[in-house]
Design a protein around this motif. Structure first.
Motif, PDB file in Angstrom:
ATOM      1  N   THR A 177       0.843  -1.190   0.000  1.00  0.00           N
ATOM      2  CA  THR A 177       0.000   0.000   0.000  1.00  0.00           C
ATOM      3  C   THR A 177       0.879   1.242   0.000  1.00  0.00           C
ATOM      4  O   THR A 177       1.789   1.371   0.826  1.00  0.00           O
ATOM      5  CB  THR A 177      -0.902   0.023   1.244  1.00  0.00           C
ATOM      6  N   THR A 183      -5.836  13.725  -4.534  1.00  0.00           N
ATOM      7  CA  THR A 183      -7.176  13.242  -4.888  1.00  0.00           C
ATOM      8  C   THR A 183      -7.035  12.143  -5.933  1.00  0.00           C
ATOM      9  O   THR A 183      -6.041  12.085  -6.662  1.00  0.00           O
ATOM     10  CB  THR A 183      -8.041  14.368  -5.489  1.00  0.00           C
ATOM     11  N   GLU A 184      -8.032  11.271  -6.003  1.00  0.00           N
ATOM     12  CA  GLU A 184      -8.021  10.228  -7.027  1.00  0.00           C
ATOM     13  C   GLU A 184      -7.969  10.844  -8.426  1.00  0.00           C
ATOM     14  O   GLU A 184      -7.243  10.370  -9.298  1.00  0.00           O
ATOM     15  CB  GLU A 184      -9.278   9.371  -6.913  1.00  0.00           C
ATOM     16  N   SER A 185      -8.751  11.892  -8.632  1.00  0.00           N
ATOM     17  CA  SER A 185      -8.833  12.485  -9.967  1.00  0.00           C
ATOM     18  C   SER A 185      -7.490  13.044 -10.411  1.00  0.00           C
ATOM     19  O   SER A 185      -7.151  13.001 -11.594  1.00  0.00           O
ATOM     20  CB  SER A 185      -9.857  13.627  -9.977  1.00  0.00           C
ATOM     21  N   ALA A 188      -5.435   9.931 -11.578  1.00  0.00           N
ATOM     22  CA  ALA A 188      -6.108   8.820 -12.264  1.00  0.00           C
ATOM     23  C   ALA A 188      -5.438   8.460 -13.584  1.00  0.00           C
ATOM     24  O   ALA A 188      -5.247   7.279 -13.896  1.00  0.00           O
ATOM     25  CB  ALA A 188      -7.583   9.159 -12.487  1.00  0.00           C
ATOM     26  N   LEU A 191      -1.912   6.917 -13.132  1.00  0.00           N
ATOM     27  CA  LEU A 191      -2.083   5.634 -12.440  1.00  0.00           C
ATOM     28  C   LEU A 191      -2.584   4.560 -13.412  1.00  0.00           C
ATOM     29  O   LEU A 191      -2.137   3.402 -13.357  1.00  0.00           O
ATOM     30  CB  LEU A 191      -3.076   5.789 -11.279  1.00  0.00           C
ATOM     31  N   ILE A 203      -3.917  -2.979  -9.441  1.00  0.00           N
ATOM     32  CA  ILE A 203      -3.728  -1.767  -8.641  1.00  0.00           C
ATOM     33  C   ILE A 203      -5.089  -1.171  -8.310  1.00  0.00           C
ATOM     34  O   ILE A 203      -5.863  -0.840  -9.201  1.00  0.00           O
ATOM     35  CB  ILE A 203      -2.854  -0.736  -9.379  1.00  0.00           C
ATOM     36  N   GLY A 204      -5.359  -1.059  -7.021  1.00  0.00           N
ATOM     37  CA  GLY A 204      -6.622  -0.470  -6.567  1.00  0.00           C
ATOM     38  C   GLY A 204      -6.381   0.898  -5.964  1.00  0.00           C
ATOM     39  O   GLY A 204      -5.324   1.160  -5.379  1.00  0.00           O
ATOM     40  N   SER A 205      -7.363   1.771  -6.090  1.00  0.00           N
ATOM     41  CA  SER A 205      -7.252   3.134  -5.575  1.00  0.00           C
ATOM     42  C   SER A 205      -8.384   3.382  -4.589  1.00  0.00           C
ATOM     43  O   SER A 205      -9.551   3.232  -4.936  1.00  0.00           O
ATOM     44  CB  SER A 205      -7.344   4.106  -6.751  1.00  0.00           C
ATOM     45  N   TYR A 206      -8.030   3.734  -3.343  1.00  0.00           N
ATOM     46  CA  TYR A 206      -9.036   3.876  -2.291  1.00  0.00           C
ATOM     47  C   TYR A 206      -8.880   5.220  -1.591  1.00  0.00           C
ATOM     48  O   TYR A 206      -7.906   5.446  -0.872  1.00  0.00           O
ATOM     49  CB  TYR A 206      -8.915   2.719  -1.287  1.00  0.00           C
ATOM     50  N   PRO A 207      -9.844   6.115  -1.813  1.00  0.00           N
ATOM     51  CA  PRO A 207      -9.760   7.437  -1.202  1.00  0.00           C
ATOM     52  C   PRO A 207      -9.983   7.388   0.309  1.00  0.00           C
ATOM     53  O   PRO A 207     -10.669   6.502   0.807  1.00  0.00           O
ATOM     54  CB  PRO A 207     -10.891   8.216  -1.883  1.00  0.00           C
ATOM     55  N   VAL A 209     -10.133  10.220   4.024  1.00  0.00           N
ATOM     56  CA  VAL A 209     -10.025  11.570   4.580  1.00  0.00           C
ATOM     57  C   VAL A 209      -9.349  11.430   5.940  1.00  0.00           C
ATOM     58  O   VAL A 209      -9.782  10.630   6.768  1.00  0.00           O
ATOM     59  CB  VAL A 209     -11.415  12.227   4.753  1.00  0.00           C
ATOM     60  N   PHE A 214      -7.849  15.206   2.055  1.00  0.00           N
ATOM     61  CA  PHE A 214      -8.125  14.080   1.162  1.00  0.00           C
ATOM     62  C   PHE A 214      -6.849  13.315   0.857  1.00  0.00           C
ATOM     63  O   PHE A 214      -5.806  13.907   0.595  1.00  0.00           O
ATOM     64  CB  PHE A 214      -8.726  14.583  -0.162  1.00  0.00           C
ATOM     65  N   SER A 217      -5.147   5.763  -0.933  1.00  0.00           N
ATOM     66  CA  SER A 217      -4.283   4.600  -0.740  1.00  0.00           C
ATOM     67  C   SER A 217      -4.260   3.806  -2.036  1.00  0.00           C
ATOM     68  O   SER A 217      -5.316   3.410  -2.526  1.00  0.00           O
ATOM     69  CB  SER A 217      -4.794   3.713   0.394  1.00  0.00           C
ATOM     70  N   VAL A 219      -3.218   0.427  -3.647  1.00  0.00           N
ATOM     71  CA  VAL A 219      -2.889  -0.922  -3.199  1.00  0.00           C
ATOM     72  C   VAL A 219      -2.518  -1.761  -4.415  1.00  0.00           C
ATOM     73  O   VAL A 219      -3.324  -1.926  -5.336  1.00  0.00           O
ATOM     74  CB  VAL A 219      -4.066  -1.557  -2.444  1.00  0.00           C
TER      75      VAL A 219
END
Lengths: 254, 254
Positions: A177, A183-185, A188, A191, A203-207, A209, A214, A217, A219
């Motif tokens: 991780t 931010t994810e945006s 993105a 990534l 690859i996972g993206s987990y916002p 706070v 913001f 993570s 993963v």
């Protein structure tokens, strides 16, 4: 079997109390993590009611689709504990009082306390083998590729700890991780490029706070340690190229 | 529709992070409780991977079987957010950029920040209507009986609070909890009798351990308030007949 084959599992959580929102399930996360350490990947979970038709249908769908099925809940002494009978029906076999299970209960309880309700916990589908319960004697059972476990987390966990050592899985999924305040945006697009270049990883993206800021993570998961290292390095480099300093990088973990 | 009809729902939790055990799902309990307050009963939940085939198959199975389907997760801006595209495929319609959703995002973000990743969050299946997001602008959507919601609990909860008022359900399931320090086995037989005599209610038995003592919570559920009262009184009387004093009795609650 080749080490690279994915050994799969489904988890079936049985209980009206989970579907009503009264109880938060803690058994899926425990099973998922424990099974992954022995290379078994949970592909799907279902939460269903204490309803014979629902149990039969979920057990039969999942045992055909996955290498293993783990059910939790509904094997206690009360009238709403119908999992054992439903699993027997799913396999089209009789529900029988298992002499070894009766013996376990006889050793655990004083004779005066071994009432019919407790003896109900010795009933298993014909042909099932028992799963040891180090906490409270009443066993779980296995029939074919279906493992039937209790719903009480403390007992489930003790049973799972005892049985995972005997399970043969494939390669465990390793993960890293990498977290950052962004931010994810904002990341993105680069990534997605990293994901495309590292196809042996997922690859996972987990916002999140944290303290009002913001963060994300990222993963990285793979059964291939070298591929994992390369993808994690690429994620870190991608963040730094975007002027974002990663917060932490976990040690490789299951 | 007659008030006594049960309006049903399934919840589909979409996300590898739930199946890996990394994240504990909090959305099923929230949805289950909120929907029950408007008389919609969650009959089944499925946890599935960020995988198009898995999403299509679960959405199509559940939308045929239940009045409503609520999905959570996978509608963000990153490459692993594939729920909207998968739901479009499940309905066999195109994924389109919704002008109203673009407008919402345009008002929320500065022009320089409205990149392609964020605009991805304006893509919905053709024919879908938007669900208001009071937290972070990017909307959910509804197509037919499928409600597509985000995975971040804080945002999901705000969206659910906004939409439940407009949902037409049947009678909400009322419940009472009667707890006592005893074992399930000790009361299983008289409890089964109470259940048999109060068929308009559903009585669940849930063991707990508190300060090292074994206890049981007996939860009576019914859509019929009078039947609920009668069954709860019978459970209390059954315990007292067995020499067990109930610990607490909750006020009627959803």
């Amino acid at each position: 079997m080749p080490a690279s084959r994915t050994v799969t599992a489904a988890v079936i959580v049985i209980g009206n109390e989970i579907l009503s929102g009264r109880t938060h399930d803690a058994n899926l996360p425990y099973l998922a993590r424990s099974l992954n350490t022995v290379g078994i990947r949970v592909m799907e979970a279902r939460v269903i009611a204490d309803d014979e038709g629902a149990i039969v249908s979920a057990v039969n769908a999942c045992r055909a689709a996955y290498d293993h099925v783990f059910t939790t809940g509904g094997i206690g002494p009360t009238h709403d504990d119908i999992t054992s009978a439903a699993v027997a029906r799913a396999f089209n076999v009789a529900l029988v009082r298992d002499p070894q299970a009766v013996s376990l209960l006889t050793h655990h309880y004083a004779a005066a306390d071994l009432n019919e309700a407790r003896l109900k916990m010795a009933e298993v589908p014909e042909g099932a083998s028992l799963i040891d319960n180090p906490v409270s004697a009443a066993p779980g059972f296995r029939i074919d590729n279906v493992w039937v476990l209790p719903g009480v987390p403390r007992i489930l966990q003790a049973m799972v700890d005892g049985l995972t050592a005997g399970l043969k899985g494939g390669d465990p999924v390793l993960s890293r991780t990498i977290s950052a305040f962004t931010t994810e945006s904002g990341i993105a697009s680069p990534l997605a490029d990293v994901q495309q270049q590292h196809g042996a990883t997922e690859i996972g993206s987990y916002p999140f706070v944290r303290s009002g800021r913001f963060g994300v993570s990222l993963v990285v998961r793979s059964t291939d340690a070298a591929a994992l290292d390369a993808a994690a390095a690429a994620v870190t480099a991608m963040l730094r190229d975007a002027g974002i300093e990663p917060l932490t990088e976990d040690a490789p973990a299951a």
